[in-house]
Structure formats: C-alpha cells, structure tokens
Scaffold this active site. Structure first.
Site, PDB file in Angstrom:
ATOM      1  N   ASP A  52       0.815  -1.206   0.000  1.00 49.97           N
ATOM      2  CA  ASP A  52       0.000   0.000   0.000  1.00 49.97           C
ATOM      3  C   ASP A  52       0.852   1.261   0.000  1.00 49.97           C
ATOM      4  O   ASP A  52       0.463   2.281  -0.574  1.00 49.97           O
ATOM      5  CB  ASP A  52      -0.932  -0.001   1.211  1.00 49.97           C
ATOM      6  CG  ASP A  52      -2.131  -0.919   1.020  1.00 49.97           C
ATOM      7  OD1 ASP A  52      -2.392  -1.322  -0.127  1.00 49.97           O
ATOM      8  OD2 ASP A  52      -2.800  -1.246   2.020  1.00 49.97           O
ATOM      9  N   GLY A  53       2.013   1.215   0.648  1.00 46.95           N
ATOM     10  CA  GLY A  53       2.896   2.382   0.651  1.00 46.95           C
ATOM     11  C   GLY A  53       3.353   2.749  -0.745  1.00 46.95           C
ATOM     12  O   GLY A  53       3.431   3.935  -1.107  1.00 46.95           O
ATOM     13  N   ASN A  78      -5.900   8.388   1.992  1.00 48.63           N
ATOM     14  CA  ASN A  78      -6.294   7.647   3.198  1.00 48.63           C
ATOM     15  C   ASN A  78      -6.724   8.571   4.333  1.00 48.63           C
ATOM     16  O   ASN A  78      -7.844   8.483   4.811  1.00 48.63           O
ATOM     17  CB  ASN A  78      -5.153   6.760   3.680  1.00 48.63           C
ATOM     18  CG  ASN A  78      -5.108   5.420   2.961  1.00 48.63           C
ATOM     19  OD1 ASN A  78      -6.042   5.048   2.266  1.00 48.63           O
ATOM     20  ND2 ASN A  78      -4.009   4.699   3.138  1.00 48.63           N
ATOM     21  N   GLU A  79      -5.798   9.408   4.788  1.00 49.13           N
ATOM     22  CA  GLU A  79      -6.107  10.238   5.945  1.00 49.13           C
ATOM     23  C   GLU A  79      -5.178  11.439   6.051  1.00 49.13           C
ATOM     24  O   GLU A  79      -4.053  11.426   5.554  1.00 49.13           O
ATOM     25  CB  GLU A  79      -6.041   9.432   7.242  1.00 49.13           C
ATOM     26  CG  GLU A  79      -4.651   9.126   7.756  1.00 49.13           C
ATOM     27  CD  GLU A  79      -3.958   7.980   7.058  1.00 49.13           C
ATOM     28  OE1 GLU A  79      -2.762   8.140   6.705  1.00 49.13           O
ATOM     29  OE2 GLU A  79      -4.594   6.920   6.851  1.00 49.13           O
ATOM     30  N   ARG A 133       4.355  15.704  25.342  1.00 46.69           N
ATOM     31  CA  ARG A 133       3.418  16.825  25.374  1.00 46.69           C
ATOM     32  C   ARG A 133       2.184  16.507  24.551  1.00 46.69           C
ATOM     33  O   ARG A 133       2.269  16.305  23.337  1.00 46.69           O
ATOM     34  CB  ARG A 133       4.070  18.083  24.803  1.00 46.69           C
ATOM     35  CG  ARG A 133       5.309  18.532  25.556  1.00 46.69           C
ATOM     36  CD  ARG A 133       4.941  19.172  26.880  1.00 46.69           C
ATOM     37  NE  ARG A 133       6.108  19.755  27.528  1.00 46.69           N
ATOM     38  CZ  ARG A 133       6.078  20.373  28.693  1.00 46.69           C
ATOM     39  NH1 ARG A 133       4.935  20.482  29.327  1.00 46.69           N
ATOM     40  NH2 ARG A 133       7.174  20.870  29.226  1.00 46.69           N
ATOM     41  N   THR A 172      -9.622   1.555   6.717  1.00 46.00           N
ATOM     42  CA  THR A 172      -8.936   0.319   7.094  1.00 46.00           C
ATOM     43  C   THR A 172      -7.442   0.545   7.310  1.00 46.00           C
ATOM     44  O   THR A 172      -6.684  -0.413   7.448  1.00 46.00           O
ATOM     45  CB  THR A 172      -9.150  -0.770   6.026  1.00 46.00           C
ATOM     46  OG1 THR A 172      -8.802  -0.245   4.741  1.00 46.00           O
ATOM     47  CG2 THR A 172     -10.592  -1.235   6.006  1.00 46.00           C
ATOM     48  N   ALA A 173      -7.023   1.808   7.345  1.00 44.79           N
ATOM     49  CA  ALA A 173      -5.611   2.130   7.556  1.00 44.79           C
ATOM     50  C   ALA A 173      -5.419   2.700   8.965  1.00 44.79           C
ATOM     51  O   ALA A 173      -5.789   2.063   9.950  1.00 44.79           O
ATOM     52  CB  ALA A 173      -5.145   3.094   6.466  1.00 44.79           C
ATOM     53  N   TYR A 174      -4.870   3.901   9.086  1.00 44.09           N
ATOM     54  CA  TYR A 174      -4.605   4.504  10.393  1.00 44.09           C
ATOM     55  C   TYR A 174      -5.898   4.655  11.198  1.00 44.09           C
ATOM     56  O   TYR A 174      -5.933   4.435  12.411  1.00 44.09           O
ATOM     57  CB  TYR A 174      -3.932   5.858  10.187  1.00 44.09           C
ATOM     58  CG  TYR A 174      -3.322   6.479  11.418  1.00 44.09           C
ATOM     59  CD1 TYR A 174      -3.284   5.817  12.642  1.00 44.09           C
ATOM     60  CD2 TYR A 174      -2.745   7.747  11.347  1.00 44.09           C
ATOM     61  CE1 TYR A 174      -2.706   6.392  13.753  1.00 44.09           C
ATOM     62  CE2 TYR A 174      -2.178   8.337  12.459  1.00 44.09           C
ATOM     63  CZ  TYR A 174      -2.160   7.670  13.653  1.00 44.09           C
ATOM     64  OH  TYR A 174      -1.591   8.239  14.755  1.00 44.09           O
ATOM     65  N   SER A 192      -6.634   1.509  13.076  1.00 47.26           N
ATOM     66  CA  SER A 192      -5.764   1.320  14.234  1.00 47.26           C
ATOM     67  C   SER A 192      -6.144   2.246  15.383  1.00 47.26           C
ATOM     68  O   SER A 192      -5.938   1.914  16.553  1.00 47.26           O
ATOM     69  CB  SER A 192      -4.307   1.571  13.835  1.00 47.26           C
ATOM     70  OG  SER A 192      -3.890   0.664  12.838  1.00 47.26           O
TER      71      SER A 192
END
Length: 328
Positions: free
Chosen positions: A89-90, A163-164, A174, A204-206, A209
C-alpha cells in the site's frame, strides 16, 4: 463509485502506442523479480513500458529490454493508459502522487503484508497481464481529501490525502490541546495525542488502528477519530461528504503538532494552527479486475474467522425447496 473504463477511442493517452507506467518497490529481490517478469510480459504484448529512472536501474532489467526511463518529475502519468504498481500500500500511495489530478487509474500488485489498495497478488500476474492487454477491467473512483493549513488568517500550506490527514503531537511527552469543528461549528475541546480525518478508503488504515469504524468504499463520507483523547465525549464520527472538518491547535497548548497526509507529506503545526479538511476535487481511480464484494476483501485481508457460517447452505436449501414446490 465504479465507473466504466476509459473511452480508449477518444482518449489521447490511448492512441496507437499503448503506454503503461510501472512503479515498483525495488528494495527486495522478490519485487525486482516480479517487476522484470511484468515488464517483459507487457513488452512481449507490444505495449510501451515507462519507468522511473532509479527504479528502472534498480530493477536490473535484462540486457535488450528497452523501457522509457524518465525522472520522477517527468513521469507523465496522464500520457499513460494506466499505472501498474508493484509493492504494498505504501508504494501505491507513492504512485498516487504521480497520478493525482489526472484521470489515469492505478492497478496494484500486492507484495506487502495486507495490501488493501492492491487488486492482484503476485501469483496472479499472468491473469492480470491478460486482462490488462485485453482491457478487461473497471475503475473505482475513490474519494480524497483536500487539506489546508492556516496560521492566523494566512494559508501556509495546501495538500491532499487518499487515506487520511492526521494531526499528531510532535513531542511524545506533550499532548495537544485542540478544538474540533464540523461545518463551522465547534464540537468539543480536549487534550489528545492526535486526530485522524479519514476517507472510507483510509478507514482500514490509520483510522482502523485508532479505533475508527470500517466504512465500505462506495459510501461517501468523511471520518474524524480522536487518538487517546482526555475527554468524556471523544467518539469516532462520520459526517457527510459535503461537510468540512477542522482542527484548531489551541494557542495555549504546551506542545507543537505535525500534520501527516497518507504518512508521506508533513506540515509543522505550531500553537494556533488551524487545519481544514474537506472532500477532494480530484478522486483517485483504482483498477478493479474482480467483482468480489468488499466484505470478502475484509475477510481475506484480515483473515477473519467465518468457519461455521451456514448462509450459503441455507440459501441453497431454500432454493431447492422452492424448486420442489414448483414441480407438479
């Protein structure tokens, strides 16, 4: 959204010379071997193959194999019938940067771990080549994000994501103090490790998770998911495709932030920065060779347990009963 494949009679990129841009992850021998096989097969069918200069060299193509070798900035994806991507995917996200703003679709061959964006596995290369040569494929248009960053009244950055777009704390010790906003109205303020603004493709990516929902690709929506928020109300949210999401890094926050788009493009976010996310003007087009539903893709990619499911057996039994009742 699934659309018909491009009109090859009227498309200037699909003239007498059919040109395929091959983008490959060349860091592993397996990928280099698959690249050599695919390039050889495409050339054997009379197609013109274009590759990025570094990748053409690193793929160690056999002597006598001639490809168009171009620098990355002159990839010319709009001149090609499609972009064939070999990797995970990358690598597909990297190839999306070459096609963004064009109508050229991408076809991914998965050599990674999950490969949600890919359409073919390495063992399916022969069948894939046959379908590419015969132009037997359809195209899914995937919603993207347009992302703008403001400091005060000044727009300091403009980018995009498939994706995002994630706002994250820049220093581990911090947390970020943020206000999130939907359609120009404030929704909540809290401290957090970050905020993920995702598309259905990126669900379905970040987003996954971070605890966000899985959204079927044909659903047009934008997602906002807080990461480790210190708040009673910090739930994942799904809004309509015409909405605008915004995240403001409070001026009083003790930590700085960073904007990541698809894990590839970054913008520093000092206190007071504002990030606006809306539906992108240019979708990404993904080639589809199979008509399998997204449910089957989820089961296959995540290895979900479905043993014991009796749906198919019950359906066959009902059909058999119906046929029997119809008989004289």
């Amino acid at each position: 959204m699934t659309v018909p494949q491009r009109d090859l009679e009227s498309d200037p990129a699909a003239g007498s010379a059919r040109r395929i841009l091959v983008v490959a992850h060349t860091g592993r021998e397996e990928a280099r071997a698959v690249t050599r096989a695919i390039v050889g097969a495409l050339l054997g069918h009379g197609l013109v193959v274009r590759m990025l200069e570094d990748e053409a060299k690193e793929s160690e193509l056999p002597a006598g194999v001639e490809v168009e070798s171009v620098p990355c900035e002159a990839a010319g994806a709009d001149e090609c019938e499609l972009v064939l991507v070999i990797g995970g995917d990358g690598t597909i996200l990297r190839a999306c940067e070459l096609t963004h703003g064009t109508t050229t679709p991408l076809l991914g061959v998965n050599l990674g771990h999950v490969g949600f964006l890919a359409e073919a596995e390495s063992e399916e290369v022969d069948t894939m080549i046959e379908r590419v040569v015969a132009r037997r494929w359809s195209v899914d248009e995937r919603l993207t994000l347009d992302v703008q960053v403001f400091q005060g009244k000044e727009k300091v950055a403009s980018t995009w994501a498939l994706n995002e777009a994630s706002v994250e704390k820049a220093v581990r010790s911090r947390m970020l103090e943020v206000v999130v906003e939907v359609d120009g109205r404030p929704l909540s303020r809290f401290g957090c490790d970050g905020i993920v603004c995702a598309t259905p493709t990126g669900s379905t990516a970040y987003n996954f998770s971070a605890g966000g929902p899985v959204v079927w690709p044909e659903v047009e929506a934008l997602l906002m998911v807080p990461i480790s928020a210190h708040a009673l109300f910090a739930r994942p949210m799904v809004v309509g495709p015409t909405s605008t999401l915004a995240v403001e890094v409070l001026a009083r926050t003790e930590g700085a932030g960073v904007l990541w788009c698809d894990g590839r493009r970054t913008v520093d976010l000092p206190p007071g920065a504002r990030i606006e996310v809306r539906r992108g003007a240019s979708p990404v087009r993904l080639v589809r060779l199979h008509e399998a539903p997204f449910t089957d893709r989820l089961v296959a990619k995540f290895g979900l347990p479905v043993a014991g499911w009796r749906g198919a057996a019950e359906r066959r039994r009902r059909q058999a009963d119906h046929v029997h009742q119809d008989q004289p």
